[in-house]
Enzyme design. Structure first.
Site, PDB file in Angstrom:
ATOM      1  N   GLY A 117       0.802  -1.221   0.000  1.00 44.08           N
ATOM      2  CA  GLY A 117       0.000   0.000   0.000  1.00 44.08           C
ATOM      3  C   GLY A 117       0.831   1.266   0.000  1.00 44.08           C
ATOM      4  N   TYR A 151     -13.999   7.139   8.017  1.00 46.79           N
ATOM      5  CA  TYR A 151     -12.549   7.073   8.131  1.00 46.79           C
ATOM      6  C   TYR A 151     -12.103   7.622   9.483  1.00 46.79           C
ATOM      7  CZ  TYR A 151      -7.625   8.118   7.037  1.00 46.79           C
ATOM      8  OH  TYR A 151      -6.254   8.205   7.055  1.00 46.79           O
TER       9      TYR A 151
END
Length: 316
Positions: free
Chosen positions: A11, A143
């Site tokens: 990532g 988030y």
């Protein structure tokens, strides 16, 4: 740290953190954890051991930890802010259900755990300027909610079970190696690509919107330095404010124009990204990190801009 597992090694942060940890601790001591469909390639694949490590699969994580005698886990599995808003259930499954799996494995195997938080853990009621280490956290995005929960769960496992949990609240991260992946601050990476390619940049964030940013080498330094820090000095654990620079779109545009005078930018504001940006602080107070583990960034906006342009010019 003797044997390290990086979950999310392919990532945004993990791909660079894995390489840096291998340089420091030896390639054979750093396992690149990945999920099916996001396998390591190139240097990540060939430079050291790798293993499937899906945070939603607790037994799989436990098996990997035991196989490689892992004592430290960097848990970087998460959806970025804009993507998370579009997939809230998946964001929770990866960010929180996955974290619980990691913490349980760590409790059973005496592992230390780093799980990053974010400036997204703050909300509109948070003081915007020099945001304190300890202050109100009422985010309005999934988030942000998951990041606050990350901090609380990590603290709980430390106080209840003695798990050595630590984290920082990352600002927007800027890198020339990893392309943007759906974050609110990604414009600050995209703008460099446009500049190097000779294209006009269309900015999705409105003029005057301040957000904390950090160059990736400083982010890697923060993640590793905190895990190496003397635990007896840590008053806080999850998560520390860390800061390097705060700027608005017109500021970074002006900085790039010093090197590329022909560069042009216009605005086409993305309502979702702008609403998220407006709920975040302008600038964090990172005095606790400086006092408790000697945090000190190496890059300001000028040094970062020069290096980004130089590195992307070579890359593109």
């Amino acid at each position: 740290m003797k044997n390290i597992l990086v979950i999310g090694s392919t990532g945004q942060i993990g791909s660079e953190l894995t390489r840096e940890l291998r340089k420091r601790y030896g390639a054979e001591h750093v396992v690149a954890g990945y999920i099916t469909g996001a396998e390591p390639t190139g240097e990540l694949r060939d430079g050291g051991p790798s293993a499937i490590a899906d945070v939603t699969n607790g037994p799989q994580i436990a098996e990997t930890v035991k196989k490689y005698e892992i004592d430290t886990i960097y848990n970087l599995a998460a959806l970025l802010s804009v993507v998370a808003e579009r997939k809230p259930l998946l964001a929770w499954k990866i960010g929180i259900d996955g974290l619980l799996n990691i913490l349980e494995v760590a409790r059973e195997n005496q592992c230390a755990v780093f799980t990053p938080s974010s400036i997204g853990s703050f909300g509109p009621e948070t003081p915007r300027k020099m945001t304190p280490q300890d202050t109100v956290q009422r985010p309005r995005t999934i988030y942000g909610v998951s990041k606050v929960t990350t901090e609380l769960l990590s603290d709980y496992y430390h106080h209840k079970f003695g798990v050595d949990t630590r984290s920082v609240r990352f600002p927007g991260l800027i890198s020339y190696l990893t392309p943007p992946g759906g974050g609110t601050t990604d414009y600050a990476v995209d703008i460099f690509y446009s500049a190097v390619r000779g294209e006009k940049f269309v900015c999705p964030i409105k003029e005057g919107t301040l957000m904390d940013m950090m160059y990736m080498p400083d982010a890697l330094h923060a993640a590793i330095s905190l895990m190496e820090a003397d635990p007896t000095r840590l008053v806080h654990r999850n998560g520390f404010n860390v800061a390097a620079m705060s700027f608005a779109p017109e500021t970074i545009f002006a900085e790039i124009k010093k090197f590329k005078p022909e560069f042009e930018m216009e605005y086409d504001v993305d309502p979702l990204k702008q609403s998220i940006a407006d709920s975040w602080p302008d600038q964090l107070d990172d005095s606790a990190a400086r006092a408790e583990w000697d945090w000190q960034p190496q890059y300001d906006i000028t040094a970062m801009t020069k290096d980004m342009l130089d590195q992307l010019s070579k890359k593109l």
